[in-house]
Motif scaffolding. Structure first.
Motif, mmCIF file in Angstrom:
data_model
loop_
_atom_site.group_PDB
_atom_site.id
_atom_site.type_symbol
_atom_site.label_atom_id
_atom_site.label_comp_id
_atom_site.label_asym_id
_atom_site.label_seq_id
_atom_site.Cartn_x
_atom_site.Cartn_y
_atom_site.Cartn_z
ATOM 1 N N ASP A 193 0.849 -1.180 0.000
ATOM 2 C CA ASP A 193 0.000 0.000 0.000
ATOM 3 C C ASP A 193 0.889 1.236 0.000
ATOM 4 O OD1 ASP A 193 -2.249 1.571 -0.002
ATOM 5 O OD2 ASP A 193 -2.999 0.901 1.949
ATOM 6 N N THR A 194 0.323 2.367 -0.411
ATOM 7 C CA THR A 194 1.019 3.650 -0.346
ATOM 8 C C THR A 194 0.590 4.373 0.922
ATOM 9 O OG1 THR A 194 1.046 3.798 -2.765
ATOM 10 C CG2 THR A 194 1.447 5.829 -1.531
ATOM 11 N N ILE A 195 1.559 4.714 1.733
ATOM 12 C CA ILE A 195 1.319 5.306 3.054
ATOM 13 C C ILE A 195 1.871 6.732 3.072
ATOM 14 C CG2 ILE A 195 1.914 5.156 5.513
ATOM 15 C CD1 ILE A 195 0.015 2.953 4.653
ATOM 16 N N ASP A 196 1.087 7.676 3.600
ATOM 17 C CA ASP A 196 1.561 9.051 3.788
ATOM 18 C C ASP A 196 1.939 9.225 5.261
ATOM 19 O OD1 ASP A 196 2.064 11.763 3.905
ATOM 20 O OD2 ASP A 196 0.297 12.348 2.755
ATOM 21 N N ALA A 197 3.202 9.535 5.498
ATOM 22 C CA ALA A 197 3.724 9.630 6.870
ATOM 23 C C ALA A 197 2.988 10.665 7.705
ATOM 24 C CB ALA A 197 5.219 9.965 6.834
ATOM 25 N N VAL A 198 2.355 11.658 7.062
ATOM 26 C CA VAL A 198 1.695 12.727 7.804
ATOM 27 C C VAL A 198 0.571 12.207 8.699
ATOM 28 C CG1 VAL A 198 -0.130 13.351 6.144
ATOM 29 C CG2 VAL A 198 0.947 15.137 7.540
ATOM 30 N N ASN A 199 0.026 11.050 8.369
ATOM 31 C CA ASN A 199 -1.072 10.481 9.158
ATOM 32 C C ASN A 199 -0.591 9.705 10.382
ATOM 33 O OD1 ASN A 199 -3.175 11.383 7.391
ATOM 34 N ND2 ASN A 199 -2.593 9.765 5.965
ATOM 35 N N TYR A 200 0.711 9.628 10.556
ATOM 36 C CA TYR A 200 1.256 8.795 11.629
ATOM 37 C C TYR A 200 2.196 9.568 12.545
ATOM 38 C CZ TYR A 200 -0.807 5.340 8.625
ATOM 39 O OH TYR A 200 -1.721 4.628 7.863
ATOM 40 N N ASN A 207 16.927 10.532 2.619
ATOM 41 C CA ASN A 207 16.613 9.180 2.160
ATOM 42 C C ASN A 207 15.922 8.326 3.216
ATOM 43 O OD1 ASN A 207 17.777 9.720 -0.294
ATOM 44 N ND2 ASN A 207 19.672 8.605 0.097
ATOM 45 N N ALA A 208 15.850 8.792 4.449
ATOM 46 C CA ALA A 208 15.428 7.935 5.563
ATOM 47 C C ALA A 208 13.921 7.706 5.614
ATOM 48 C CB ALA A 208 15.893 8.551 6.883
ATOM 49 N N VAL A 209 13.550 6.571 6.204
ATOM 50 C CA VAL A 209 12.169 6.345 6.630
ATOM 51 C C VAL A 209 11.973 7.136 7.920
ATOM 52 C CG1 VAL A 209 10.502 4.625 7.453
ATOM 53 C CG2 VAL A 209 12.116 4.038 5.621
ATOM 54 N N PRO A 210 10.900 7.923 8.055
ATOM 55 C CA PRO A 210 10.683 8.661 9.305
ATOM 56 C C PRO A 210 10.558 7.710 10.503
ATOM 57 C CG PRO A 210 9.256 9.500 7.572
ATOM 58 C CD PRO A 210 9.887 8.251 7.031
ATOM 59 N N PRO A 211 11.358 7.911 11.541
ATOM 60 C CA PRO A 211 11.325 7.007 12.697
ATOM 61 C C PRO A 211 9.940 6.806 13.305
ATOM 62 C CG PRO A 211 13.277 8.369 12.810
ATOM 63 C CD PRO A 211 12.479 8.872 11.642
ATOM 64 N N LEU A 212 9.132 7.873 13.407
ATOM 65 C CA LEU A 212 7.811 7.704 14.014
ATOM 66 C C LEU A 212 6.896 6.836 13.159
ATOM 67 C CD1 LEU A 212 6.885 11.159 15.617
ATOM 68 C CD2 LEU A 212 7.601 9.044 16.748
ATOM 69 N N LEU A 213 7.047 6.882 11.847
ATOM 70 C CA LEU A 213 6.286 5.973 10.984
ATOM 71 C C LEU A 213 6.795 4.544 11.152
ATOM 72 C CD1 LEU A 213 4.232 5.345 8.795
ATOM 73 C CD2 LEU A 213 5.929 6.065 7.083
#
Length: 377
Positions: free
Chosen positions: A162-169, A358-364
């Motif tokens: 799925d495509t996830i938007d980090a803003v929701n997390y 390039n990182a994945v946001p830690p909170l996500l």
């Protein structure tokens, strides 16, 4: 959980499994044992080692990791999870897309699955991967599904994505990424992206970085000074940290500084050229190249746009501070990515910005870790 971390970069995805959040603080998660991590880039691997000193970082090309070496690293006990996704530049819809060696690194992921045979895997990449085709015209995502479903006669993985938007997390930026979950086909396990814990409210850029000290062209600041945290997010990001790192700016030339002095929130290249047309700015300030939101100023009361490795380049995509006449600093970029202020980055300035962008946001990552820990125990 026993975890193997591939294409780890600076450790954004790692962070979400290494820590959990309790009483608005990051606490070590003793239930997650990251057996080893692998990263090719020297500077990113050095950053990883600095922040996760107890994880065995293997700094070498994944293609050179032999089966014997991998088996020696993981031991006899079963691995629960592989995390990590190959570099995304080849798939990105910004710039030149090409099916090159980096684009083919999912073949190495396939090879690692065949050796390690984890119960599940978590694979992350840019949204452009879904539209990327190989040299035969086949979609890369279809290749992954078909290959990973039948690794050999005994082993295969059921895939959901799925495509996830980090803003929701809980992350103060719009950042859409594709997440692929693989489940070994001998296990009775189900994954539903809707079970990820969505936050009630989206954080704005101002809520994320307003407590970081004012900075001017060419400066580097190491102290917070009189700036105090103003909300729970800022308090979480500061923790017990006292000294700032990576809060620096390049020296701007007169033309770039003048353009930043005049652009308003939500506007960019076209707005500046409009000022030239009106005679407010001289013709020499006209912008003739770049995208519509080149030299774009960010909104204070909205989440940030996607952080990239050009976060400090005014002529890049929208990255000018909502209030101050400058681009974002790498520390602000890290804040927006949800790296705490005590997370340190090593390397030269370009390498530091690349690691953050390039990182994945830690909170996500933490949201995925919570759900996977519930499933795998």
């Amino acid at each position: 959980m026993r975890i193997v971390d591939l294409f780890s970069g600076a450790g954004g995805l790692t962070f979400g499994f290494y820590y959990h959040k309790e009483n608005n603080r990051f606490i070590r998660n003793d239930n997650c044992n990251i057996i080893f991590a692998n990263e090719y880039d020297r500077a990113a691997a050095a950053t990883f080692r600095m922040n996760f000193p107890d994880i065995n970082m293997i700094n070498q090309d994944i293609k050179e990791l032999t089966e014997e070496q991998v088996r020696g690293l993981i031991g006899e006990e079963e691995v629960d999870l592989i995390i990590g996704g190959p570099p995304c530049q080849s798939y990105s819809t910004i710039g030149r897309r090409v099916y090159d060696d980096k684009a083919k690194l999912y073949n190495e992921y396939y090879r690692m699955l065949s050796i390690i045979r984890p119960k599940m895997f978590l694979f992350e990449n840019v949204r452009g991967m879904l539209s990327m085709k190989d040299e035969k015209g086949n979609f890369v995502i279809d290749n992954i599904q078909n290959m990973f479903a039948n690794i050999n006669d005994e082993l295969g993985y059921t895939i959901v994505y799925d495509t996830i938007d980090a803003v929701n997390y809980g992350v103060p930026q719009h950042r859409e990424r594709v997440f692929i979950i693989g489940i070994r086909n001998d296990l009775d396990i189900e994954w539903d992206f809707e079970n990820l814990n969505i936050e009630d409210e989206q954080l704005t850029l101002e809520q994320a970085i307003s407590d970081l000290p004012h900075i001017n062209s060419g400066e580097e600041i190491h102290e917070y000074g009189d700036c105090l945290p103003e909300n729970d997010y800022q308090r979480l990001m500061r923790g017990e940290n006292e000294n700032l790192t990576a809060h620096f700016l390049a020296k701007y030339g007169e033309k770039i500084q003048t353009i930043m002095n005049h652009v308003i929130q939500g506007e960019g290249k076209d707005y500046i050229n409009g000022l030239v047309d009106q005679g407010i700015l001289e013709e020499r300030y006209r912008l003739t190249s770049g995208y519509k939101n080149t030299y774009g100023r960010l909104y204070a009361d909205q989440p940030c746009t996607t952080i990239t490795n050009n976060m400090s380049t005014p002529s890049g995509l929208r990255c000018i501070h909502y209030e101050q006449n400058r681009a974002l600093t790498p520390r602000e970029g890290a804040r927006i990515q949800s790296f705490p202020d005590w997370f340190q980055f090593t390397g030269n300035k370009r390498e530091i910005k690349t690691q953050i962008g390039n990182a994945v946001p830690p909170l996500l990552a933490l949201k995925f870790a919570e759900q996977l820990e519930e499933i795998l125990g």
